[in-house]
Design a protein around this motif. Structure first.
Motif, short mmCIF file in Angstrom:
data_model
loop_
_atom_site.label_atom_id
_atom_site.label_comp_id
_atom_site.label_asym_id
_atom_site.label_seq_id
_atom_site.Cartn_x
_atom_site.Cartn_y
_atom_site.Cartn_z
N GLN A 468 45.28 7.49 -34.26
CA GLN A 468 46.15 6.66 -33.77
C GLN A 468 47.56 7.07 -32.43
N VAL A 469 47.94 8.22 -32.52
CA VAL A 469 47.99 8.86 -31.53
C VAL A 469 47.21 8.54 -30.48
N LEU A 470 45.84 8.69 -30.06
CA LEU A 470 45.67 8.40 -28.73
C LEU A 470 45.82 6.67 -28.58
N ARG A 471 45.68 5.55 -28.87
CA ARG A 471 46.24 4.26 -29.15
C ARG A 471 47.14 4.04 -28.78
N GLU A 472 48.60 5.33 -29.14
CA GLU A 472 50.12 4.78 -29.12
C GLU A 472 49.91 5.38 -27.60
N ILE A 473 49.36 6.13 -27.14
CA ILE A 473 49.13 7.00 -25.88
C ILE A 473 49.07 5.89 -24.68
N ALA A 474 48.01 5.42 -25.10
CA ALA A 474 47.27 4.24 -24.16
C ALA A 474 48.30 2.84 -24.05
N ALA A 475 49.21 3.27 -24.95
CA ALA A 475 49.70 2.02 -24.62
C ALA A 475 50.96 2.12 -23.89
N LEU A 476 51.38 3.21 -23.84
CA LEU A 476 52.74 4.10 -23.50
C LEU A 476 51.76 3.84 -21.40
N THR A 477 50.75 4.16 -21.79
CA THR A 477 50.35 4.93 -20.08
C THR A 477 50.29 2.92 -19.32
N LEU A 478 49.70 2.05 -20.61
CA LEU A 478 49.80 0.80 -19.33
C LEU A 478 51.33 0.00 -19.08
N GLU A 479 52.50 1.15 -20.19
CA GLU A 479 53.47 -0.08 -19.47
C GLU A 479 54.15 1.11 -18.91
N THR A 480 53.71 2.24 -18.67
CA THR A 480 54.07 3.33 -17.65
C THR A 480 53.49 2.58 -16.18
N ILE A 481 52.34 2.24 -16.03
CA ILE A 481 51.92 2.56 -14.71
C ILE A 481 51.88 1.08 -14.34
N ARG A 482 51.09 0.77 -12.73
CA ARG A 482 52.22 -0.67 -12.15
C ARG A 482 50.81 -1.51 -12.59
N GLU A 483 51.10 -2.50 -11.97
CA GLU A 483 49.25 -3.51 -12.40
C GLU A 483 48.57 -3.05 -11.54
N SER A 484 48.56 -2.50 -10.51
CA SER A 484 47.13 -2.21 -9.35
C SER A 484 46.68 -1.01 -9.65
N ASP A 485 47.09 -0.09 -10.63
CA ASP A 485 46.67 0.99 -11.13
C ASP A 485 45.55 1.10 -12.52
N LEU A 486 45.04 2.15 -12.72
CA LEU A 486 43.92 1.74 -13.46
C LEU A 486 44.07 2.99 -14.09
N ALA A 487 43.71 2.21 -15.68
CA ALA A 487 43.67 4.06 -16.76
C ALA A 487 42.25 3.58 -17.54
N ALA A 488 41.81 5.21 -17.70
CA ALA A 488 40.47 5.44 -18.78
C ALA A 488 40.86 6.43 -19.15
N ARG A 489 39.95 6.96 -19.86
CA ARG A 489 39.97 7.18 -21.41
C ARG A 489 38.47 8.18 -20.84
N TYR A 490 39.08 9.98 -20.58
CA TYR A 490 38.13 10.63 -19.38
C TYR A 490 37.26 11.73 -20.56
N GLY A 491 38.13 11.73 -21.95
CA GLY A 491 37.13 12.53 -22.52
C GLY A 491 37.98 12.85 -23.31
N GLY A 492 37.65 13.00 -25.12
CA GLY A 492 38.00 12.96 -25.88
C GLY A 492 39.88 12.83 -26.08
N GLU A 493 40.44 13.33 -25.84
CA GLU A 493 42.20 13.91 -26.08
C GLU A 493 42.76 13.26 -24.06
N GLU A 494 41.48 13.44 -23.51
CA GLU A 494 42.02 13.02 -22.08
C GLU A 494 42.00 11.51 -21.10
N ILE A 495 43.20 11.01 -20.56
CA ILE A 495 43.05 9.78 -20.25
C ILE A 495 43.40 10.19 -18.23
N ALA A 496 42.39 9.72 -17.90
CA ALA A 496 43.06 9.03 -16.39
C ALA A 496 43.52 8.34 -15.56
N LEU A 497 43.77 8.47 -14.28
CA LEU A 497 44.82 7.18 -14.46
C LEU A 497 44.25 7.15 -12.40
#
Length: 590
Positions: A468-497
């Motif tokens: 649930q924490v990872l899903r919430e962080i993913a949602a926050l990430t998509l709210e924060t970045i720009r439309e042209s930016d990309l977000a990926a789960r890099y592995g485990g608890e890491e997210i890459a932008l």
């Protein structure tokens, strides 16, 4: 490949379109030429009409200033009386002069290329000075007004008309430059304006001797003789030129009135006064009486100019209206021709080529595995053609289902199932410059975010809470970045932008916004329980490509490592490993 060979290899539909297109193109080219000719004629005639109208207003300026001298002469020849009839009349004539100047001023007339709009204010300024001189002389007792004072006031009014000459000649030059065929007409208009001016000067030359009751001096006689000669010379030339318009009844009447009233009564009156002035200072009339008798004889001169201006304006208006009529007629005919051509092309394609070519497209598309729209109804060819398109439609539906299944499998292969973000495989394809992402800039920024103490969250609250924490962080990430930016789960608890084209300052700003947003967020992990989560972030910028991508990952990972080593819940950038990034620092950078 040569054009002819390419045309031979083209489809029947392409050949039909090319042939009909060429026919339509030639028709349009002819139409553009015709419309251009009539449009040019219309604009020329319209510009001529506007120019002549403006020139009439310019001539009216000189005429009104000249007419203002009459009541000015009367005021200069009477005792000081602010409420006298002559003073009231002078006020009215001055208002008419101001109105004439306003009519040609740039603020009312607009800027016309080649026309001396700047001369208007020069004339207005000089007129104000002359009026002040007239008023100063008129304010003196009549006995104190010497001939020199009155003569100076009258001469200054003469000067105003002379100063308006550049406005007249400049306007004439602009009209002739615009249309040389108007040269003769504007010359006649100028002569008629000069005719009124010199006729007015005849009376003004006598104003000073009459007002001072003195005989004519030799200078007065010379001025009268010179002005009379100039007047008769202009009249002789103008009368000859106006014979070209002898068919106009109104102009003939104006010519007859001018010859009878001015060159008969008016000029004879001036001759009588001049003869009296040569013998003695007893003219038998005051300056006001002379003005009241002489000025009405000038009206036919003004009417002659106005009548001729009406004639040439009517001619220009008729030319403009004719050009506008033909422009509209040709435009309508051309539109009908174009519409007819288009209708013939559409009917030929629909009734002859479209059914066969559409069937061919379906067969080729199915053979190549391409998607194609369902064939609409209404094709010709009878029952057999409808059955053919029915079978093709069934095959098309099956092809679409297969493609949708393939696309779904591809999305699943590149998307993280838990967070809905891109997965590591898709991220590496982007970073290494895969051809599918060729439209993305080579210069990119990279942010690596690692959740602080994520293992402790799993150990304490269970793996569902961690998910649930990872899903919430993913949602926050998509709210924060720009439309042209990309977000990926890099592995485990890491997210890459990946942030295309972002500067290092922008990367730091977004990373800090993401960090602070997560720190403030209360994440619900079930049964009403909420926890606070922080993250460490590493920022780096570089290029895409197989080797550059690995260097960029290493730089961002190094910055992330420093963030964790220095206490977590902070942002570090690869460019300056010793710098501590705070919210205040980020605000200044942005």
């Amino acid at each position: 490949m040569p054009l002819l060979a390419r045309l031979r290899a083209a489809s029947l539909d392409a050949k039909l379109i090319v042939g009909c297109g060429l026919m339509l193109l030639f028709s349009l080219a002819l139409a553009v030429c015709l419309i251009g000719v009539f449009m040019k004629d219309y604009r020329r005639a319209n510009d001529d009409l506007e120019a002549l109208t403006y020139f009439g207003k310019v001539l009216n300026v000189a005429n009104r200033i000249s007419a203002e001298r009459g009541p000015a002469n009367s005021v200069l020849g009477e005792e000081t009386a602010p409420d006298s009839q002559a003073r009231r009349r002078l006020t009215q004539f001055r208002a008419l002069s101001d109105e004439a100047l306003d009519a040609v001023a740039p603020r009312s007339q607009g800027t016309r290329s080649g026309f001396p709009a700047g001369e208007v204010e020069r004339v207005r300024s000089r007129l104000d000075q002359a009026r002040e001189t007239v008023d100063a002389a008129a304010a003196l007792p009549k006995a104190a007004r010497s001939g020199e004072i009155i003569q100076d006031a009258i001469r200054q009014m003469f000067d105003v008309v002379d100063i308006s000459r550049p406005l007249i000649t400049g306007t004439m030059a602009g009209i002739v430059a615009q249309d040389q065929s108007l040269a003769g007409q504007v010359m006649i208009l100028q002569m008629l304006g000069d005719l009124r001016e010199y006729a007015g000067r005849m009376g003004s030359h006598l104003a000073t001797p009459i007002a001072t009751r003195r005989p004519l001096s030799s200078a007065d006689r010379d001025e009268l003789r010179h002005t009379r000669g100039r007047l008769l010379q202009i009249w002789q030339v103008a009368e000859k030129q106006l014979e070209l318009y002898a068919s106009d009844a109104a102009l003939n009447r104006a010519l007859q009135d001018t010859g009878r009233l001015y060159f008969g009564d008016g000029l004879d009156f001036i001759t009588e006064l001049s003869a009296a002035g040569m013998q003695s200072g007893d003219y038998g009339v005051t300056a006001a009486q002379m003005t009241d008798r002489y000025v009405p004889t000038l009206q036919p001169l003004e009417q002659l100019r106005t009548t001729f201006l009406d004639i040439v304006s009517r001619q220009s208006r008729a030319e403009r209206d004719a050009a506008w009529y033909w422009l509209q007629a040709v435009s309508v005919i051309i539109v009908l021709i174009v519409l007819t051509n288009l209708l013939l092309i559409l009917l030929a394609r629909r009734l002859v080529f479209r059914p066969l070519l559409r069937a061919r497209e379906h067969v080729v598309a199915l053979a190549e595995g391409r998607e194609i729209e369902a064939a609409p109804g209404g094709f010709g060819g009878g029952e057999e053609m409808r059955e053919l398109f029915g079978a093709l439609d069934i095959l098309r539906q099956r092809l679409r289902e297969r493609r949708q299944l393939t696309a779904r499998l591809k999305r699943q292969a590149e998307t993280d199932g838990l967070t809905g973000l891109l997965n590591r495989r898709a991220l590496d394809r982007i970073g290494q410059g895969d051809a599918e992402f060729a439209d993305m800039p080579d210069e990119i920024g990279l942010i690596l975010m690692d959740v602080d103490h994520f293992k402790a969250i799993n150990d304490r609250h269970g793996h569902p809470a961690g998910d649930q924490v990872l899903r919430e962080i993913a949602a926050l990430t998509l709210e924060t970045i720009r439309e042209s930016d990309l977000a990926a789960r890099y592995g485990g608890e890491e997210i890459a932008l990946i942030l295309p084209g972002a500067s290092l300052e922008t990367l730091v700003e977004i990373a800090e916004r993401l960090r602070s947003g997560l720190e403030r967020r209360r994440i619900e992990i079930g049964a009403g329980e909420r926890i606070t989560v922080t993250a460490s972030l590493g920022v780096a910028s570089g290029r895409r490509g197989p080797e550059a991508w690995e260097e960029l990952l290493s730089a961002a990972d190094g910055a992330l490592y420093r963030a964790k080593a220095e206490g977590r819940n902070r942002v570090r950038r690869a460019a300056d490993p010793g710098e501590t990034v705070t919210a205040a620092r980020v605000a200044r950078v942005s």
